[in-house]
Design an enzyme around this catalytic site. Structure first.
Site, short mmCIF file in Angstrom:
data_model
loop_
_atom_site.label_atom_id
_atom_site.label_comp_id
_atom_site.label_asym_id
_atom_site.label_seq_id
_atom_site.Cartn_x
_atom_site.Cartn_y
_atom_site.Cartn_z
N PRO A 114 0.83 -1.21 0.00
CA PRO A 114 0.00 0.00 0.00
C PRO A 114 0.87 1.25 0.00
O PRO A 114 1.94 1.26 0.60
CB PRO A 114 -0.83 -0.10 1.29
CG PRO A 114 -0.27 -1.23 2.07
CD PRO A 114 0.64 -2.03 1.19
N GLY A 126 1.91 5.34 0.58
CA GLY A 126 1.71 6.49 1.47
C GLY A 126 1.45 6.12 2.92
O GLY A 126 0.87 6.92 3.66
N GLY A 152 3.99 4.44 4.93
CA GLY A 152 5.24 4.16 5.63
C GLY A 152 5.81 2.77 5.38
O GLY A 152 6.67 2.31 6.13
N LEU A 153 5.33 2.10 4.32
CA LEU A 153 5.84 0.75 4.05
C LEU A 153 6.84 0.72 2.90
O LEU A 153 7.10 -0.33 2.32
CB LEU A 153 4.68 -0.22 3.80
CG LEU A 153 3.72 -0.38 4.98
CD1 LEU A 153 2.59 -1.32 4.63
CD2 LEU A 153 4.45 -0.88 6.23
N GLY A 154 7.38 1.88 2.61
CA GLY A 154 8.47 1.93 1.62
C GLY A 154 8.03 1.74 0.19
O GLY A 154 8.84 1.34 -0.66
N SER A 181 7.38 3.92 -2.10
CA SER A 181 8.09 4.76 -3.07
C SER A 181 9.52 4.28 -3.24
O SER A 181 10.05 4.28 -4.36
CB SER A 181 7.99 6.24 -2.72
OG SER A 181 8.74 6.51 -1.58
N ASP A 225 15.68 3.54 3.31
CA ASP A 225 14.60 2.72 2.72
C ASP A 225 15.05 2.05 1.42
O ASP A 225 14.85 0.85 1.23
CB ASP A 225 13.38 3.60 2.39
CG ASP A 225 12.63 4.02 3.63
OD1 ASP A 225 13.22 3.95 4.72
OD2 ASP A 225 11.47 4.43 3.49
O1 PMV Z 1 7.31 6.81 6.51
P1 PMV Z 1 8.44 6.59 5.60
O2 PMV Z 1 8.48 5.23 5.03
O3 PMV Z 1 8.50 7.65 4.54
O4 PMV Z 1 9.80 6.67 6.46
C1 PMV Z 1 10.39 7.86 6.85
C2 PMV Z 1 11.53 7.59 7.78
C3 PMV Z 1 12.17 8.85 8.36
O5 PMV Z 1 13.16 8.44 9.29
C4 PMV Z 1 11.13 9.67 9.10
C5 PMV Z 1 12.81 9.72 7.27
C6 PMV Z 1 14.06 9.11 6.62
O6 PMV Z 1 14.42 9.58 5.54
O7 PMV Z 1 14.70 8.20 7.17
#
Ligand code: PMV
Length: 315
Positions: free
Chosen positions: A99, A101, A103-105, A107, A149
């Site tokens: 999915p 947006g 936070g599961l990487g 992009s 990521d």
């Molecule tokens: O939520 P995500 O998957 O975009 O992760 C961001 C992680 C941060 O530490 C907040 C930013 C980064 O570039 O490491």
């Protein structure tokens, strides 16, 4: 010519936000993938299609002003077309199990699989070169990305990462199951990273104490991972959540979800930038179903995931 590549999504097990300021983070790639198929054609167009939509632009047009999550693909395609004097266009199709947006990487996995798939149309890049191209592509939508990521999506498994020394693969058994639940609140990494920057500037001392605590916690988490001590690992995840709450990236809904998961899981926390997105809980076969049921009874969408050991698959 057609070229296919896939890369896994990821969770941040420890250290999000603190990693932006030079601390270590621990990330794991998950067994949910993004597949990218690229094809050269004679039309002088770069076209990208995914569940997020479809975009087509002439190869002569600048992609820089594009306001689209698909921008990294235009960057990659453009770079390759220029470098190899390709007299035509590229068609890119994305097929995702991750999915977006939340936070599961998604992009980063898109950038890594995209960099591999598109570059393979012209040349054979090493993993290191693909990673470099993927990070540049991700920077077109997220200027300050730490690169963590894209690194875990490329190499797979669990890694320890810091900006200065790069990454180290953690030699862990990964004998556990993660439960990932979606808060349903969209999150915007850039905005939350800026919010943390403001917090840091107005609470220098508090932030530097938290950085030290996070570093100690990560050392212990690393040891727990090496011996698959889920009790200690879960305890450290829940402790990390407290630090994230202190820097202001959690909210009531995320905290409720974490409490629901913690009734049975070994530990739980936000994963990624926070303020929305997903939480991750640590379980094994003994408490997996109960943890999923707790979250489902709160009407939260969730799924289980294991650590992927493969990373980028393009060869
Ligand atoms: O939520 P995500 O998957 O975009 O992760 C961001 C992680 C941060 O530490 C907040 C930013 C980064 O570039 O490491």
């Amino acid at each position: 010519m057609i070229s296919k590549a896939s890369a896994p999504g990821k969770v941040i097990l420890f250290g999000e936000h603190f990693v932006v300021y030079g601390e270590k983070a621990i990330l794991g790639s998950i067994d949910k993938r993004i597949k990218v198929t690229s094809e050269t054609n004679k039309e002088k167009l770069i076209s990208v299609s995914s569940s997020l939509g479809q975009l087509k632009i002439p190869i002569t047009e600048s992609y820089e002003e594009l306001d689209s999550p698909l921008k990294p693909f235009f960057y990659i395609a453009n770079e390759m077309i220029k470098k190899f004097n390709h007299d035509g266009g590229i068609k890119i199709v994305i097929d995702s199990e991750v999915p977006s947006g939340v936070g599961l990487g998604s992009s980063s996995a898109c950038c890594v699989a995209g960099a591999a798939s598109v570059s393979n149309l012209f040349t054979k890049l090493s993993r290191e070169e693909i990673l470099e191209l993927a990070i540049q592509a991700e920077q077109t939508i997220f200027k300050n990305t730490s690169g963590a990521d894209c690194t875990v999506c490329t190499y797979g498994g669990i890694i320890e990462y810091d900006k200065k020394s790069g990454f180290n693969k953690i030699n862990s058994k990964n004998d556990f199951v993660l439960v990932i639940a979606n808060s349903g609140i969209p999150h915007h990494t850039n905005l939350i990273v800026s919010k943390v920057k403001k917090f840091k500037e107005s609470h220098e001392n508090e932030f530097s104490i938290l950085c030290k605590k996070e570093a100690e916690l990560i050392n212990k988490a690393n040891q727990a991972l090496e011996i698959n001590d889920l009790v200690v690992l879960g305890e450290k995840m829940s402790k990390n959540q407290e630090y994230l709450e202190e820097i202001g990236v959690s909210n009531d809904r995320l905290q409720d979800m974490i409490k629901m998961a913690e009734k049975n899981a070994y530990g739980a926390k936000i994963t990624g930038a926070g303020d929305g997105g997903c939480i991750v809980a640590l379980t094994d076969e003994a408490n997996l179903e109960k943890t999923m049921n707790n979250l489902r009874s709160g009407n939260f969408e969730c799924f289980s995931a294991k650590i992927d050991s493969k990373g980028l698959d393009a060869f």
